[in-house]
Design a protein around this motif. Sequence first.
Motif, PDB file in Angstrom:
ATOM      1  N   ALA A  46       4.697   8.235 -12.090  1.00 48.51           N
ATOM      2  CA  ALA A  46       5.296   7.180 -13.239  1.00 48.51           C
ATOM      3  C   ALA A  46       6.189   7.873 -14.175  1.00 48.51           C
ATOM      4  O   ALA A  46       7.092   7.082 -14.597  1.00 48.51           O
ATOM      5  CB  ALA A  46       3.860   7.161 -14.158  1.00 48.51           C
ATOM      6  N   LEU A  47       6.616   9.047 -14.230  1.00 49.92           N
ATOM      7  CA  LEU A  47       7.489   9.625 -14.965  1.00 49.92           C
ATOM      8  C   LEU A  47       8.933   9.619 -14.109  1.00 49.92           C
ATOM      9  O   LEU A  47      10.102   9.735 -14.699  1.00 49.92           O
ATOM     10  CB  LEU A  47       7.324  10.791 -15.562  1.00 49.92           C
ATOM     11  N   VAL A  48       9.062   9.585 -12.993  1.00 49.01           N
ATOM     12  CA  VAL A  48       9.982   9.498 -12.099  1.00 49.01           C
ATOM     13  C   VAL A  48      10.981   8.564 -12.185  1.00 49.01           C
ATOM     14  O   VAL A  48      12.057   8.417 -11.965  1.00 49.01           O
ATOM     15  CB  VAL A  48       9.532   9.644 -10.498  1.00 49.01           C
ATOM     16  N   VAL A  98       0.960  -1.019   0.009  1.00 41.12           N
ATOM     17  CA  VAL A  98      -0.133   0.002  -0.073  1.00 41.12           C
ATOM     18  C   VAL A  98       0.783   1.187   0.059  1.00 41.12           C
ATOM     19  O   VAL A  98       0.483   2.211  -0.771  1.00 41.12           O
ATOM     20  CB  VAL A  98      -0.985  -0.079   1.253  1.00 41.12           C
ATOM     21  N   VAL A  99       1.903   1.240   0.771  1.00 39.35           N
ATOM     22  CA  VAL A  99       2.860   2.373   0.760  1.00 39.35           C
ATOM     23  C   VAL A  99       3.450   2.652  -0.515  1.00 39.35           C
ATOM     24  O   VAL A  99       3.488   3.846  -1.101  1.00 39.35           O
ATOM     25  CB  VAL A  99       3.905   2.390   1.879  1.00 39.35           C
ATOM     26  N   LYS A 122      13.972   5.301  -9.228  1.00 40.28           N
ATOM     27  CA  LYS A 122      13.127   4.905  -8.065  1.00 40.28           C
ATOM     28  C   LYS A 122      11.744   5.695  -8.025  1.00 40.28           C
ATOM     29  O   LYS A 122      11.983   7.094  -7.909  1.00 40.28           O
ATOM     30  CB  LYS A 122      13.800   4.896  -6.681  1.00 40.28           C
ATOM     31  N   ARG A 123      10.571   5.084  -7.930  1.00 40.52           N
ATOM     32  CA  ARG A 123       9.572   5.971  -7.759  1.00 40.52           C
ATOM     33  C   ARG A 123       9.555   6.476  -6.231  1.00 40.52           C
ATOM     34  O   ARG A 123      10.100   5.740  -5.456  1.00 40.52           O
ATOM     35  CB  ARG A 123       8.145   5.068  -8.015  1.00 40.52           C
ATOM     36  N   GLU A 181      10.723   4.738  -2.652  1.00 44.64           N
ATOM     37  CA  GLU A 181      11.923   5.213  -1.637  1.00 44.64           C
ATOM     38  C   GLU A 181      11.084   5.218  -0.598  1.00 44.64           C
ATOM     39  O   GLU A 181      11.606   5.045   0.373  1.00 44.64           O
ATOM     40  CB  GLU A 181      11.806   6.649  -2.140  1.00 44.64           C
ATOM     41  N   TRP A 182       9.562   5.585  -0.520  1.00 43.06           N
ATOM     42  CA  TRP A 182       9.048   5.521   0.966  1.00 43.06           C
ATOM     43  C   TRP A 182       8.770   4.126   1.394  1.00 43.06           C
ATOM     44  O   TRP A 182       9.081   3.803   2.619  1.00 43.06           O
ATOM     45  CB  TRP A 182       7.689   5.926   0.564  1.00 43.06           C
TER      46      TRP A 182
END
Length: 137
Positions: free
Chosen positions: A114-116, A98-99, A123-124, A128-129
Amino acid sequence: MEPTQYTPSPVTREKASPIIRFVALFIDGIAGYVPMLLLGIISYKLATLGYLISLGYMLTRDSLPFLNGQSIGKKLMGIKVIKEDTGAGIMGDYGTGVVRAIPQVIPLLNLVDALVIFRDNSKRFGDEWAKTIVVKA
């Protein structure tokens, strides 16, 4: 003699390419919205149920046990999500799933997210989170 504390070595698996990840995300977007569209065609009232099913899939898709911890798009593209520190998959780890997915279900943030993946570290925000990476399966 004191026991030594185990510290896992960093994961050294081959990361999935940004293009493969983007295609998998696109496939998941289509797969995630199919229930909403089908139930909406049957009945306007069922569209709400379809929306909830779609949202549930989009939030938990990488941790669903019946998909072996891979979303439909990731299965088709031969990639999967693992924890950065241990290399373990996230099957059944709904909190991590979920995170990872939160940025993808928030309008406008999902487009940026999506573009990151095309940045240098690919890494989106969700990865990262949640401290995860996407690797070749």
